[in-house]
Design a protein around this motif. Structure first.
Motif, PDB file in Angstrom:
ATOM      1  N   LEU A  38       0.835  -1.203   0.000  1.00 53.13           N
ATOM      2  CA  LEU A  38       0.000   0.000   0.000  1.00 53.13           C
ATOM      3  C   LEU A  38       0.865   1.246   0.000  1.00 53.13           C
ATOM      4  O   LEU A  38       0.650   2.169  -0.799  1.00 53.13           O
ATOM      5  CB  LEU A  38      -0.916  -0.014   1.222  1.00 53.13           C
ATOM      6  CG  LEU A  38      -1.671   1.283   1.524  1.00 53.13           C
ATOM      7  CD1 LEU A  38      -2.606   1.641   0.373  1.00 53.13           C
ATOM      8  CD2 LEU A  38      -2.447   1.155   2.835  1.00 53.13           C
ATOM      9  N   ALA A  39       1.848   1.301   0.889  1.00 58.30           N
ATOM     10  CA  ALA A  39       2.723   2.475   0.954  1.00 58.30           C
ATOM     11  C   ALA A  39       3.473   2.678  -0.356  1.00 58.30           C
ATOM     12  O   ALA A  39       3.649   3.819  -0.823  1.00 58.30           O
ATOM     13  CB  ALA A  39       3.697   2.334   2.121  1.00 58.30           C
ATOM     14  N   ALA A  40       3.894   1.593  -0.986  1.00 59.59           N
ATOM     15  CA  ALA A  40       4.606   1.695  -2.262  1.00 59.59           C
ATOM     16  C   ALA A  40       3.687   2.204  -3.364  1.00 59.59           C
ATOM     17  O   ALA A  40       4.096   3.022  -4.210  1.00 59.59           O
ATOM     18  CB  ALA A  40       5.192   0.340  -2.640  1.00 59.59           C
ATOM     19  N   ALA A  41       2.446   1.734  -3.383  1.00 62.91           N
ATOM     20  CA  ALA A  41       1.497   2.173  -4.412  1.00 62.91           C
ATOM     21  C   ALA A  41       1.183   3.660  -4.261  1.00 62.91           C
ATOM     22  O   ALA A  41       1.066   4.386  -5.259  1.00 62.91           O
ATOM     23  CB  ALA A  41       0.221   1.345  -4.324  1.00 62.91           C
ATOM     24  N   VAL A  42       1.044   4.110  -3.024  1.00 62.89           N
ATOM     25  CA  VAL A  42       0.779   5.530  -2.782  1.00 62.89           C
ATOM     26  C   VAL A  42       1.958   6.377  -3.229  1.00 62.89           C
ATOM     27  O   VAL A  42       1.803   7.418  -3.881  1.00 62.89           O
ATOM     28  CB  VAL A  42       0.467   5.753  -1.289  1.00 62.89           C
ATOM     29  CG1 VAL A  42       0.540   7.237  -0.935  1.00 62.89           C
ATOM     30  CG2 VAL A  42      -0.907   5.186  -0.951  1.00 62.89           C
ATOM     31  N   ARG A  43       3.173   5.945  -2.901  1.00 61.64           N
ATOM     32  CA  ARG A  43       4.355   6.701  -3.292  1.00 61.64           C
ATOM     33  C   ARG A  43       4.496   6.758  -4.819  1.00 61.64           C
ATOM     34  O   ARG A  43       4.852   7.803  -5.385  1.00 61.64           O
ATOM     35  CB  ARG A  43       5.602   6.083  -2.657  1.00 61.64           C
ATOM     36  CG  ARG A  43       6.862   6.905  -2.808  1.00 61.64           C
ATOM     37  CD  ARG A  43       7.995   6.311  -1.979  1.00 61.64           C
ATOM     38  NE  ARG A  43       7.716   6.461  -0.544  1.00 61.64           N
ATOM     39  CZ  ARG A  43       8.038   7.542   0.151  1.00 61.64           C
ATOM     40  NH1 ARG A  43       8.629   8.567  -0.448  1.00 61.64           N
ATOM     41  NH2 ARG A  43       7.781   7.598   1.440  1.00 61.64           N
ATOM     42  N   ALA A  44       4.204   5.657  -5.496  1.00 66.23           N
ATOM     43  CA  ALA A  44       4.293   5.634  -6.955  1.00 66.23           C
ATOM     44  C   ALA A  44       3.267   6.585  -7.567  1.00 66.23           C
ATOM     45  O   ALA A  44       3.557   7.291  -8.547  1.00 66.23           O
ATOM     46  CB  ALA A  44       4.080   4.209  -7.461  1.00 66.23           C
ATOM     47  N   LEU A  45       2.054   6.608  -6.988  1.00 68.45           N
ATOM     48  CA  LEU A  45       1.035   7.523  -7.488  1.00 68.45           C
ATOM     49  C   LEU A  45       1.485   8.965  -7.302  1.00 68.45           C
ATOM     50  O   LEU A  45       1.357   9.785  -8.223  1.00 68.45           O
ATOM     51  CB  LEU A  45      -0.286   7.280  -6.754  1.00 68.45           C
ATOM     52  CG  LEU A  45      -1.427   8.245  -7.084  1.00 68.45           C
ATOM     53  CD1 LEU A  45      -1.803   8.177  -8.560  1.00 68.45           C
ATOM     54  CD2 LEU A  45      -2.645   7.943  -6.204  1.00 68.45           C
ATOM     55  N   ARG A  46       2.022   9.285  -6.142  1.00 70.73           N
ATOM     56  CA  ARG A  46       2.502  10.650  -5.893  1.00 70.73           C
ATOM     57  C   ARG A  46       3.595  11.033  -6.873  1.00 70.73           C
ATOM     58  O   ARG A  46       3.592  12.129  -7.442  1.00 70.73           O
ATOM     59  CB  ARG A  46       3.010  10.731  -4.449  1.00 70.73           C
ATOM     60  CG  ARG A  46       3.293  12.161  -3.930  1.00 70.73           C
ATOM     61  CD  ARG A  46       4.688  12.679  -4.282  1.00 70.73           C
ATOM     62  NE  ARG A  46       5.741  11.748  -3.906  1.00 70.73           N
ATOM     63  CZ  ARG A  46       6.350  11.742  -2.727  1.00 70.73           C
ATOM     64  NH1 ARG A  46       5.994  12.594  -1.786  1.00 70.73           N
ATOM     65  NH2 ARG A  46       7.345  10.873  -2.499  1.00 70.73           N
ATOM     66  N   ASP A  47       4.515  10.116  -7.133  1.00 72.04           N
ATOM     67  CA  ASP A  47       5.627  10.423  -8.026  1.00 72.04           C
ATOM     68  C   ASP A  47       5.183  10.581  -9.476  1.00 72.04           C
ATOM     69  O   ASP A  47       5.790  11.345 -10.243  1.00 72.04           O
ATOM     70  CB  ASP A  47       6.690   9.326  -7.923  1.00 72.04           C
ATOM     71  CG  ASP A  47       7.360   9.289  -6.553  1.00 72.04           C
ATOM     72  OD1 ASP A  47       7.218  10.278  -5.792  1.00 72.04           O
ATOM     73  OD2 ASP A  47       8.004   8.268  -6.229  1.00 72.04           O
ATOM     74  N   ASP A  48       4.135   9.860  -9.856  1.00 77.24           N
ATOM     75  CA  ASP A  48       3.644   9.926 -11.243  1.00 77.24           C
ATOM     76  C   ASP A  48       2.692  11.092 -11.476  1.00 77.24           C
ATOM     77  O   ASP A  48       2.407  11.438 -12.632  1.00 77.24           O
ATOM     78  CB  ASP A  48       2.926   8.625 -11.615  1.00 77.24           C
ATOM     79  CG  ASP A  48       3.877   7.443 -11.722  1.00 77.24           C
ATOM     80  OD1 ASP A  48       5.103   7.673 -11.835  1.00 77.24           O
ATOM     81  OD2 ASP A  48       3.398   6.295 -11.676  1.00 77.24           O
ATOM     82  N   TRP A  49       2.183  11.674 -10.394  1.00 76.16           N
ATOM     83  CA  TRP A  49       1.109  12.661 -10.538  1.00 76.16           C
ATOM     84  C   TRP A  49       1.556  13.918 -11.291  1.00 76.16           C
ATOM     85  O   TRP A  49       0.747  14.551 -11.982  1.00 76.16           O
ATOM     86  CB  TRP A  49       0.559  13.035  -9.163  1.00 76.16           C
ATOM     87  CG  TRP A  49      -0.630  13.943  -9.225  1.00 76.16           C
ATOM     88  CD1 TRP A  49      -0.722  15.229  -8.788  1.00 76.16           C
ATOM     89  CD2 TRP A  49      -1.921  13.630  -9.786  1.00 76.16           C
ATOM     90  NE1 TRP A  49      -1.974  15.739  -9.026  1.00 76.16           N
ATOM     91  CE2 TRP A  49      -2.723  14.773  -9.636  1.00 76.16           C
ATOM     92  CE3 TRP A  49      -2.454  12.492 -10.384  1.00 76.16           C
ATOM     93  CZ2 TRP A  49      -4.044  14.807 -10.071  1.00 76.16           C
ATOM     94  CZ3 TRP A  49      -3.778  12.530 -10.820  1.00 76.16           C
ATOM     95  CH2 TRP A  49      -4.562  13.669 -10.668  1.00 76.16           C
ATOM     96  N   ALA A  50       2.815  14.270 -11.193  1.00 75.93           N
ATOM     97  CA  ALA A  50       3.296  15.477 -11.878  1.00 75.93           C
ATOM     98  C   ALA A  50       3.128  15.379 -13.389  1.00 75.93           C
ATOM     99  O   ALA A  50       3.003  16.400 -14.076  1.00 75.93           O
ATOM    100  CB  ALA A  50       4.763  15.728 -11.526  1.00 75.93           C
ATOM    101  N   GLN A  51       3.106  14.151 -13.918  1.00 74.62           N
ATOM    102  CA  GLN A  51       2.931  13.972 -15.372  1.00 74.62           C
ATOM    103  C   GLN A  51       1.471  13.759 -15.770  1.00 74.62           C
ATOM    104  O   GLN A  51       1.153  13.658 -16.953  1.00 74.62           O
ATOM    105  CB  GLN A  51       3.755  12.770 -15.855  1.00 74.62           C
ATOM    106  CG  GLN A  51       5.255  13.034 -15.963  1.00 74.62           C
ATOM    107  CD  GLN A  51       5.922  13.131 -14.615  1.00 74.62           C
ATOM    108  OE1 GLN A  51       5.713  12.279 -13.758  1.00 74.62           O
ATOM    109  NE2 GLN A  51       6.729  14.175 -14.415  1.00 74.62           N
TER     110      GLN A  51
END
Length: 401
Positions: free
Chosen positions: A263-276
């Motif tokens: 869960l924590a990894a999925a949230v971090r990946a979403l945050r990192d991808d959100w800028a694009q």
């Protein structure tokens, strides 16, 4: 909560009393007239009917004897392609009513109240340029129905960008909170994990208008057992609700470390991808309606409770999420929706009602509500869903002509 897919509202619509949007089909039920000719006159429903052609070549043809008052236009699509139509003030004025998805060779009805003034139909065939019919002038006296200036895709770009920036800040907070949840689980402190779970989950729930842009990440973060053959024991059951189930059903920390870490990894990946990511501006108004529509369908029925009893807390977070969208749309709504103050008041009342279910720092589970409390909650959220349907329609971008 599960997300219903984005959809355009396809029913005939007019601007009802006070400027609120009314689904025309709901007020014209039982008034279909077979074979009505041009200017058919008063019919069995007691209203004057006029058949109007909807096509590129004959947009608006048939409206030969204009009159004031409430009336029905039988919109006949004589072309070979589907079309939508607006009835507007002449010269690109405000919209008094519209019908979408009129199939070739079919007739749909539009009921409106018109006062003295100049009007014109605009026909918008699929995959073709818009065509505006002849200007029709109505003399006489009497009030006209409410109208609203159309919103365009361009009008929504600024609000969508601002909302997207707000979501970015929410995702930063979400990363911090899910990291705290993961750490508590990893340390074997399940009491601390239960305390950390709800704030993290509510942070995600407040981002309601962005779910359509989250794609598969939403399922990884907030999926349920819907469609999973083995329910809560299915390997595909992951995310917040998987951790919730384990925390409130006595699962040891060792069994929760993998789902909490994922869960924590999925949230971090979403945050990192959100800028694009690039939000669809056209979806913003519809999401303002769908957040609480889904709340009524999933949270207030308890379908997303996996042990924490936090559905009412989630409903409150969804209310906050709705307000966040409305804050971005407010400059557009202020001049178009005279019912906006009433909507604000209804949001305030519902917020106070839900806040009353947080007692001594703990949220009351749904089954802890009395029957009158349950009825008041369902009625309050249901009322907001109806009011927000007007926001969705007012902010549905119209094709420019």
């Amino acid at each position: 909560m599960p997300r219903s897919g984005l959809r355009r509202l396809r029913s005939p619509r007019v601007w009802g009393p006070g400027g609120a949007v009314v689904v025309a089909g709901a007020i014209t039920a039982g008034t279909l007239i077979a074979g009505a000719g041009p200017d058919a006159g008063t019919t069995a429903d007691g209203l004057p009917h006029t058949t109007v052609e909807i096509s590129s070549g004959d947009c608006g043809r048939g409206w030969q004897h204009p009159r004031p008052g409430t009336q029905v236009f039988d919109l006949h699509n004589s072309s070979s392609r589907a079309a939508e139509v607006y009835l507007r003030g002449a010269g690109g004025g405000p919209v008094y009513g519209e019908v979408e998805g009129i199939g070739p060779g079919t007739t749909r009805q539009l009921r409106v109240r018109l006062g003295p003034g100049a009007y014109a139909f605009t026909c918008l065939p699929d995959d073709a340029n818009a065509v505006t019919g002849p200007t029709v002038r109505i003399a006489g006296t009497g009030p006209g129905g409410p109208a609203a200036a159309p919103v365009t895709q361009h009008d929504l770009i600024g609000p969508a960008i601002d909302y997207q920036k707000w979501v970015a800040g929410g995702l930063d907070d979400l990363v911090r909170r899910t990291d705290a949840l993961r750490t508590a689980v990893t340390d074997g402190d399940l009491a601390a994990a239960r305390t950390a779970w709800l704030p993290a989950h509510l942070t995600y729930e407040r981002l309601g208008a962005a779910y359509g842009e989250f794609g598969d990440a939403d399922k990884k973060i907030n999926g349920t057992t819907a469609g999973l053959a083995d329910g809560v024991h299915d390997p595909g059951f992951i995310g917040f609700h998987r951790v919730e189930y384990g925390l409130w059903h006595g699962e040891p920390a060792a069994g929760l470390r993998v789902p909490a870490t994922a869960l924590a990894a999925a949230v971090r990946a979403l945050r990192d991808d959100w800028a694009q990511a690039r939000m669809d501006p056209a979806a913003l108004g519809l999401r303002a309606h769908e957040i609480l529509e889904n709340t009524a369908q999933f949270e207030l029925t308890g379908r997303t409770d996996y042990g924490s009893g936090s559905n009412l807390a989630t409903a409150r977070a969804n209310l906050d999420g709705t307000r966040a969208v409305l804050a971005r749309l407010r400059p557009l709504l202020t001049t178009r929706d005279p019912e906006l103050p009433a909507l604000d008041s209804a949001l305030d009342r519902t917020g106070r009602l839900l806040d009353g279910f947080r007692r001594d720092g703990r949220w009351t589970p749904l089954d802890g509500l009395s029957r009158p409390e349950r009825q008041r909650t369902n009625a309050a959220v249901g009322d907001l869903v109806e009011r927000l349907a007007s926001v969705a329609t007012l902010c549905d971008p119209r094709r420019t002509v």
